[in-house]
Design a protein around this motif. Structure first.
Motif, PDB file in Angstrom:
ATOM      1  N   CYS A 189      -6.062  -1.226  -6.048  1.00 10.39           N
ATOM      2  CA  CYS A 189      -7.376  -0.401  -5.826  1.00 10.39           C
ATOM      3  C   CYS A 189      -6.339   0.279  -3.812  1.00 10.39           C
ATOM      4  N   VAL A 190      -6.291  -1.425  -3.259  1.00  2.33           N
ATOM      5  CA  VAL A 190      -6.341  -1.546  -2.214  1.00  2.33           C
ATOM      6  C   VAL A 190      -4.548  -1.447  -1.688  1.00  2.33           C
ATOM      7  N   THR A 191      -3.993  -1.289  -0.610  1.00  2.00           N
ATOM      8  CA  THR A 191      -2.570  -1.279  -0.433  1.00  2.00           C
ATOM      9  C   THR A 191      -2.434  -2.030   1.295  1.00  2.00           C
ATOM     10  N   PRO A 192      -3.023  -2.952   1.444  1.00  2.55           N
ATOM     11  CA  PRO A 192      -2.746  -4.089   2.646  1.00  2.55           C
ATOM     12  C   PRO A 192      -1.479  -3.534   3.456  1.00  2.55           C
ATOM     13  N   GLY A 193      -0.626  -2.830   2.525  1.00  2.00           N
ATOM     14  CA  GLY A 193       0.500  -2.238   3.983  1.00  2.00           C
ATOM     15  C   GLY A 193       0.468  -1.355   4.744  1.00  2.00           C
ATOM     16  N   LEU A 194      -0.596  -0.445   4.095  1.00  2.52           N
ATOM     17  CA  LEU A 194      -1.095   0.996   3.977  1.00  2.52           C
ATOM     18  C   LEU A 194      -2.077   0.295   5.992  1.00  2.52           C
ATOM     19  N   TYR A 195      -3.187  -0.516   5.866  1.00  2.35           N
ATOM     20  CA  TYR A 195      -4.122  -0.761   6.249  1.00  2.35           C
ATOM     21  C   TYR A 195      -3.157  -1.220   7.894  1.00  2.35           C
ATOM     22  N   ALA A 196      -1.804  -2.110   7.296  1.00  2.67           N
ATOM     23  CA  ALA A 196      -0.686  -2.205   8.712  1.00  2.67           C
ATOM     24  C   ALA A 196      -0.396  -1.236   9.320  1.00  2.67           C
ATOM     25  N   MET A 197       0.356   0.127   8.461  1.00  2.09           N
ATOM     26  CA  MET A 197       0.515   1.182   9.397  1.00  2.09           C
ATOM     27  C   MET A 197      -0.431   1.173   9.947  1.00  2.09           C
ATOM     28  N   VAL A 198      -1.512   1.799   9.567  1.00  8.65           N
ATOM     29  CA  VAL A 198      -2.595   2.386  10.500  1.00  8.65           C
ATOM     30  C   VAL A 198      -3.130   1.560  11.493  1.00  8.65           C
ATOM     31  N   GLY A 199      -3.558   0.349  11.086  1.00 11.92           N
ATOM     32  CA  GLY A 199      -3.650  -0.973  12.854  1.00 11.92           C
ATOM     33  C   GLY A 199      -2.249  -0.152  13.470  1.00 11.92           C
ATOM     34  N   ALA A 200      -1.226  -0.401  13.464  1.00 18.30           N
ATOM     35  CA  ALA A 200       0.315  -0.249  14.209  1.00 18.30           C
ATOM     36  C   ALA A 200      -0.341   1.037  14.809  1.00 18.30           C
ATOM     37  N   ALA A 201      -0.169   1.975  14.243  1.00 16.02           N
ATOM     38  CA  ALA A 201      -0.491   3.597  15.204  1.00 16.02           C
ATOM     39  C   ALA A 201      -1.966   3.670  15.761  1.00 16.02           C
ATOM     40  N   ALA A 202      -3.460   2.589  15.428  1.00 20.09           N
ATOM     41  CA  ALA A 202      -4.177   2.906  16.580  1.00 20.09           C
ATOM     42  C   ALA A 202      -3.385   2.026  17.931  1.00 20.09           C
ATOM     43  N   CYS A 203      -2.817   1.170  16.798  1.00 27.30           N
ATOM     44  CA  CYS A 203      -2.961   0.500  18.855  1.00 27.30           C
ATOM     45  C   CYS A 203      -1.714   1.061  19.437  1.00 27.30           C
ATOM     46  N   LEU A 204      -0.405   1.486  19.411  1.00 32.11           N
ATOM     47  CA  LEU A 204       0.298   2.406  20.289  1.00 32.11           C
ATOM     48  C   LEU A 204      -0.264   3.525  20.687  1.00 32.11           C
ATOM     49  N   GLY A 205      -1.018   4.206  19.910  1.00 36.07           N
ATOM     50  CA  GLY A 205      -2.577   5.451  19.685  1.00 36.07           C
ATOM     51  C   GLY A 205      -3.318   4.768  21.423  1.00 36.07           C
ATOM     52  N   ALA A 221      -3.097  -6.657  13.000  1.00 34.24           N
ATOM     53  CA  ALA A 221      -4.259  -6.879  12.584  1.00 34.24           C
ATOM     54  C   ALA A 221      -4.860  -6.437  11.019  1.00 34.24           C
ATOM     55  N   GLY A 222      -3.896  -4.795  10.975  1.00 29.59           N
ATOM     56  CA  GLY A 222      -4.376  -4.072   9.408  1.00 29.59           C
ATOM     57  C   GLY A 222      -3.924  -5.041   8.608  1.00 29.59           C
ATOM     58  N   ARG A 223      -2.906  -5.453   8.095  1.00 28.11           N
ATOM     59  CA  ARG A 223      -2.326  -6.542   7.157  1.00 28.11           C
ATOM     60  C   ARG A 223      -3.405  -7.472   6.574  1.00 28.11           C
ATOM     61  N   ILE A 224      -4.145  -7.952   7.840  1.00 24.75           N
ATOM     62  CA  ILE A 224      -5.199  -9.102   7.776  1.00 24.75           C
ATOM     63  C   ILE A 224      -6.704  -8.434   7.092  1.00 24.75           C
ATOM     64  N   VAL A 225      -7.506  -7.539   7.572  1.00 24.76           N
ATOM     65  CA  VAL A 225      -7.873  -6.492   7.285  1.00 24.76           C
ATOM     66  C   VAL A 225      -7.916  -5.917   5.552  1.00 24.76           C
ATOM     67  N   GLY A 226      -6.352  -5.296   5.541  1.00 21.63           N
ATOM     68  CA  GLY A 226      -6.349  -4.886   4.373  1.00 21.63           C
ATOM     69  C   GLY A 226      -6.322  -5.889   2.726  1.00 21.63           C
ATOM     70  N   ILE A 227      -5.618  -7.357   3.245  1.00 23.36           N
ATOM     71  CA  ILE A 227      -5.708  -8.151   2.537  1.00 23.36           C
ATOM     72  C   ILE A 227      -6.917  -8.856   2.721  1.00 23.36           C
ATOM     73  N   ALA A 228      -8.403  -8.453   3.127  1.00 28.38           N
ATOM     74  CA  ALA A 228      -9.437  -9.238   3.317  1.00 28.38           C
ATOM     75  C   ALA A 228     -10.390  -8.074   2.373  1.00 28.38           C
ATOM     76  N   VAL A 229     -10.454  -6.957   3.117  1.00 28.46           N
ATOM     77  CA  VAL A 229     -10.814  -5.138   1.676  1.00 28.46           C
ATOM     78  C   VAL A 229     -10.310  -5.879   0.763  1.00 28.46           C
ATOM     79  N   GLU A 230      -8.936  -6.091   0.092  1.00 29.46           N
ATOM     80  CA  GLU A 230      -8.339  -6.048  -1.035  1.00 29.46           C
ATOM     81  C   GLU A 230      -9.421  -7.611  -1.688  1.00 29.46           C
ATOM     82  N   GLN A 231      -9.484  -8.574  -1.377  1.00 31.25           N
ATOM     83  CA  GLN A 231      -9.851  -9.403  -2.017  1.00 31.25           C
ATOM     84  C   GLN A 231     -11.265  -9.585  -2.577  1.00 31.25           C
TER      85      GLN A 231
END
Length: 770
Positions: A520-536, A489-499
C-alpha cells in the motif's frame, strides 16, 4: 505622464544632420579611465535596448551592400546560438568533472583504492571479481585507512583511527577551500544565486563573473562538498554556468559592449547551471524564468532551452554517475499513491514551510551577527570551526557520515527484494511467493527501528548545522541540504504510515484502499515529497520545483503529491514572511534589487521621494547655451551623479533633456584632442543653432547629439505605486519630476529603494551603494 510614449527613442533618433549616424562610434572610442558603467552602479535598460536596436539597424542596412556584409549579418544573427552551445558544452563538462572529483574526494576521507588511487569506492569495486551480492561495497582493492595502516578494521583502535582521519581530511579540504577563496577570488564564496539575481536585474558587480572566480569556484566547490559540510553544489553550479556565459560574451562585441544583451545570455546560462546540477533541463529553464531572471523575452526562453539541452547532453555523454542516466536520484516505485495519502503529504508541506521559515530567520540572524561582530573578521576560523563540529558529530551516525546526495538517494529508494539497506530490514513472511517487485507491506525489523532513531538524530543535526553553514566563506549551495532535511522527515513519516496501515488496516482511513497483504505505502515517495516541501519552503519555488523534482527522480506519476506539498509549504512559509532565502540575503547585503513580487501599497507621491528635499542644495543641472567647458568639467569633478538634466536657463528651469555623465566626459575629451579651438572658456551648447557670441570668443562646443531629448518624466503628483512599477518594468536608473514642463527634481533607483525600506520600517541607509 510626460515622456512615456517616447521612451524607446534613442539619442541618435533625435539628432539632426550628419552627426546622428556616428554617435555610437563616437561614444565607443576607448578612454582608459572611463568605463561604460561604474562598479556597483545600475545599467540603463532603455539605453542598452536603444543601442542594440541602432546596431541591428546598421547591420541590416549594410547587409544589402555586399556579400561579405550579408555573411557578417548572418554570423551576427547566429552568434547567440553559438554562445549558448559553448556555455552548454563548458558547463556540462565542468559539472561532470566536479561530480567525479567530489565522489573520489568524499571517499578519500574513509579509505583508498589500491589498484588505482584516483578511483572512488564504487569505481574501485566495479572491476573486482571478488565482490558478493550481500557485500557489494566490499572488495580487496578498496581498503579503509585502518585496514591499510593497522591491518584490521575492527576494534576501538581502528574506529578511532578512521574517526581521526575523517576529521583531518575534512579540515584539510575546507581550510584549502577557504584559503583559495580569500587569496584568489573573494567572490567565489557562498551560493551566488542572490548576486546572480541582482546582476540580472541590471546591477554591476565587476569581477563577480570573472575568469578567476570561475576557476576558484570550480576547485573550491569540489573541496567544500568533499569536506562533508552540510552544503550542496547545485546553487554554486548556477554561478559557475553564469561565469561561463560571461566568459563567452567577451568573444562577441554584440554581448561584450551591451550590458542588456549580456544579461539575456546570463539568464540562459543560469538555466544551463540548474540543468547540469540536477539533470533537469526543463526545470532549469523554468528555474531561470521563475527564480533568477528579471528580463526574460521569448527569444531568451528558446536560447535557455537550447543551452540547457546542450549542457544536459554533455553531462550525459560523460556519464559521471556511471548509471547511464542523466538524473541524480532515479526511482522506480511499483505502487500508485492514494487520495487518503494527501493528508500526510500536506502535513509534510506544512513541515517544509515551517522549516523554511525557521531556516531563513535563523540563518539571516546568524549572518547579520557575522557582519556586525568580530566573527566576520575571521572567516577562515569560522569555516574550520563549522567543519570540525560537523565532522565530529557526523562520523558516528552512518546517515550523516556519507555524502548528502547518497543519503537522499537511499531515502528515495523503494525497498525491493535485493536491497541490503538497514531501512529495508523488514520481517519477511517465509511463505511469500510474490514477484520481487510486488512485495507487500511487512512489519518493521530491528534494522528499521535502529535506522529510525539514527535518522531522527540526523534530522536534528541537519536542521541545526545547515543554519550555521550556509553563508560561510566557501562555495555553499542550499538545494541538497534542504532536500536532505525533507527527505529524512518524509522517510520517517512514510515508515510510520506504512506500519500503521499494516497493523491497523481495519481503521477507516486504511480500509478502503489498503487490503491485508497488499503493497500500500511507499516510504520513498514520502521522502521525495518531503524533499520538495522543504526546498519549496526555503526558496519559495513552485512550478520549477515540481518540474525539477520529477525530472530528478523520473517519478512522473507523482506530480500531484509534489504539487500539493510545494503549494502548502509556500502558503505556510508566506504566512510568516514573503521573502525566500535568496531575497533575504539580497536584502541583508543591501543590493539594489527591486523585486517584481513585492507589492507597494503606500499612498505617497513622487514629490515625497524626489531629490532635492527641503534644506538640500539645488539640483545639479546644465543650461542649454550658457555653460562653459570649464563649468562642465568642474561639475563632473565635484559630483558623482550618473547624468545631468539640461534646462533652458536656471531661472526658467524648463526641461530640455538629459545627458549622461559618461557621454559628456567622452565628448569633451574627444573635442579637446581632435577639434581645434576648444578651450576651457569655450561655450557648450545643446541647441540646434550656436548662440550669438562676440567675434573674439573661442569656438563653441556643440553637444546636442549626446542629449537625450526624451528622458523619462513624471509629474510631482504621480503616485509612488506607479513610479515603483515603472522602475521595475522598464529598468530605469532615474526619472525626472516636472510640473507643467518645469524641472522640480529627480528620483533614482536608490531613492525608490530607500523609500520602500522606510515604508517597511527598515533602515533606509542599509542599501549598499558606492
Amino acid at each position: 505622464m510626460a515622456g512615456e510614449v517616447e521612451t524607446n527613442m534613442t539619442p541618435t533618433e533625435e539628432m539632426n544632420g550628419s552627426g546622428s549616424g556616428h554617435l555610437m562610434d563616437f561614444l565607443d572610442e576607448p578612454f582608459p579611465d572611463v568605463a561604460t558603467y561604474e562598479d556597483f552602479h545600475t545599467i540603463d535598460w532603455l539605453r542598452e535596448k536603444s543601442r542594440d536596436t541602432d546596431r541591428h539597424r546598421k547591420i541590416t542596412s549594410k547587409s544589402k551592400e555586399s556579400v561579405w556584409e550579408f555573411v557578417k549579418s548572418l554570423l551576427d544573427a547566429w552568434s547567440g546560438w553559438v554562445v549558448m552551445l559553448l556555455i552548454g558544452l563548458l558547463s556540462g563538462t565542468l559539472a561532470a568533472v566536479i561530480d567525479l572529483a567530489v565522489d573520489w574526494m568524499t571517499d578519500l576521507k574513509e579509505g583508498v583504492c589500491l589498484s588505482a588511487f584516483w578511483y572512488s569506492h564504487e569505481q574501485c569495486c566495479w572491476t573486482s571479481n571478488e565482490t558478493t551480492f550481500d557485500d557489494r561495497d566490499k572488495c580487496p582493492q578498496w581498503q579503509r585507512w585502518s585496514e591499510l595502516m593497522m591491518g584490521h578494521t575492527q576494534g576501538a583502535g581502528a574506529y578511532l583511527l578512521n574517526y581521526s582521519l575523517y576529521i583531518i581530511w575534512a579540515l584539510f579540504f575546507s581550510s584549502l577551500a577557504v584559503s583559495l577563496v580569500r587569496v584568489f577570488a573573494p567572490y567565489a564564496c557562498g551560493s551566488g544565486i542572490p548576486e546572480i539575481k541582482t546582476i540580472l536585474s541590471g546591477f554591476i558587480i565587476r569581477g563577480y563573473l570573472g575568469k578567476w572566480t570561475l576557476l576558484i569556484k570550480t576547485v573550491t566547490l569540489v573541496l567544500a562538498v568533499s569536506s562533508g559540510l552540510s552544503l550542496g553544489k547545485e546553487g554554486p553550479l548556477v554561478h559557475v554556468a553564469c561565469c561561463c556565459g560571461n566568459l563567452f560574451c567577451s568573444l562577441f562585441s554584440k554581448y561584450s559592449k551591451n550590458e542588456g544583451k549580456r544579461r539575456e545570455v546570463l539568464s540562459a546560462a543560469a538555466a544551463a547551471g540548474v540543468s547540469v546540477a540536477f539533470g533537469a533541463p526543463i526545470g532549469g529553464v523554468l528555474f531561470s524564468l521563475e527564480e533568477v531572471s528579471y528580463y526574460f523575452p521569448l527569444k531568451t526562453l528558446w536560447r535557455s532551452f537550447f543551452a540547457a539541452l546542450v549542457a544536459a547532453f554533455t553531462l550525459r555523454s560523460i556519464n559521471p554517475f556511471g548509471n547511464s542516466r542523466l538524473v541524480l536520484f532515479y526511482v522506480e516505485y511499483h505502487t500508485p499513491w492514494y487520495m487518503a495519502e494527501l493528508v500526510p503529504f500536506i502535513l509534510l508541506g506544512v513541515f517544509g514551510g515551517l522549516w523554511g521559515t525557521l531556516f531563513i530567520r535563523g540563518n539571516i540572524a546568524w549572518c547579520r551577527r557575522r557582519k556586525t561582530t568580530q566573527l566576520g573578521k575571521y572567516p577562515a576560523l569560522e569555516v574550520m570551526a563549522v567543519t570540525g563540529i560537523t565532522a565530529i558529530l557526523a562520523f558516528p551516525n552512518p546517515y550523516t557520515r556519507r555524502s548528502t546526495s547518497e543519503l537522499i538517494s537511499e531515502l528515495f529508494n523503494d525497498c525491493g527484494a535485493l536491497e541490503s539497506s538497514q531501512l529495508c530490514d523488514y520481517v519477511n513472511d517465509p511463505n511469500m511467493t510474490r514477484p520481487a517487485d510486488d512485495i507487500p507491506d511487512r512489519p518493521a525489523g530491528p534494522g528499521v527501528y535502529t535506522a529510525l532513531w539514527q535518522l531522527a538524530l540526523a534530522l536534528i543535526f541537519k536542521i541545526i548545522i545547515t543554519i550555521f553553514t550556509f553563508g560561510i566563506k566557501i562555495p555553499s549551495g542550499l538545494f541538497i541540504p534542504s532536500m536532505a532535511v525533507g527527505a529524512i522527515a518524509g522517510r520517517i513519516v512514510g515508515i510510520a504510515v506504512e506500519q500503521m496501515s499494516y497493523h491497523h488496516h481495519d481503521w477507516i482511513i486504511f480500509k478502503n484502499w489498503c487490503r491485508p497483504g497488499a503493497d500500500c505505502v511507499t516510504p520513498g515517495l514520502y521522502a521525495m515529497v518531503g524533499a520538495a516541501a522543504c526546498l519549496g519552503g526555503v526558496t519559495r519555488m513552485t512550478v520549477s520545483l515540481v518540474v525539477i523534482m520529477f525530472e530528478l527522480t523520473g517519478g512522473l506519476e507523482y506530480i500531484v503529491p509534489l504539487m500539493a506539498a510545494a503549494v502548502t509549504s509556500k502558503w505556510v512559509a508566506d504566512a510568516f514572511g514573503k521573502e525566500g532565502i535568496y531575497e533575504a540575503h539580497i536584502q541583508l547585503n543591501g543590493y539594489p534589487f527591486l523585486d517584481v513580487k513585492d507589492e507597494f501599497t503606500h499612498r505617497t507621491l513622487a514629490t515625497d521621494v524626489m531629490r532635492p528635499r527641503c534644506g538640500e542644495p539645488p539640483l545639479a543641472v546644465l543650461t542649454q547655451d550658457s555653460t562653459t567647458v570649464e563649468d562642465v568639467e568642474a561639475l563632473i569633478k565635484d559630483t558623482d551623479y550618473n547624468g545631468f538634466p539640461v534646462v533652458v536657463s536656471r531661472e526658467s528651469e524648463r526641461l530640455i533633456g538629459f545627458v549622461q555623465r559618461r557621454d559628456l566626459t567622452l565628448a569633451i575629451k574627444n573635442a579637446r584632442q581632435k577639434q581645434d579651438g576648444v578651450v576651457s572658456i569655450s561655450m557648450v551648447h545643446f541647441t540646434e543653432e550656436p548662440p550669438q557670441l562676440p567675434a573674439d570668443s573661442p569656438q563653441p562646443l556643440k553637444l546636442r547629439r549626446i542629449l537625450n531629448l526624451s528622458p523619462f518624466t513624471v509629474t510631482d503628483h504621480t503616485p509612488m505605486e506607479t513610479v515603483v512599477d515603472i522602475f521595475r518594468k522598464l529598468g530605469l536608473r532615474q526619472c525626472l519630476v516636472t510640473r507643467s514642463g518645469r524641472l522640480l527634481g529627480i528620483i533614482t533607483k536608490k531613492d525608490v529603494l530607500r523609500h520602500m525600506a522606510q515604508m517597511m520600517n527598515q533602515d533606509p541607509e542599509s542599501i549598499m551603494f558606492n
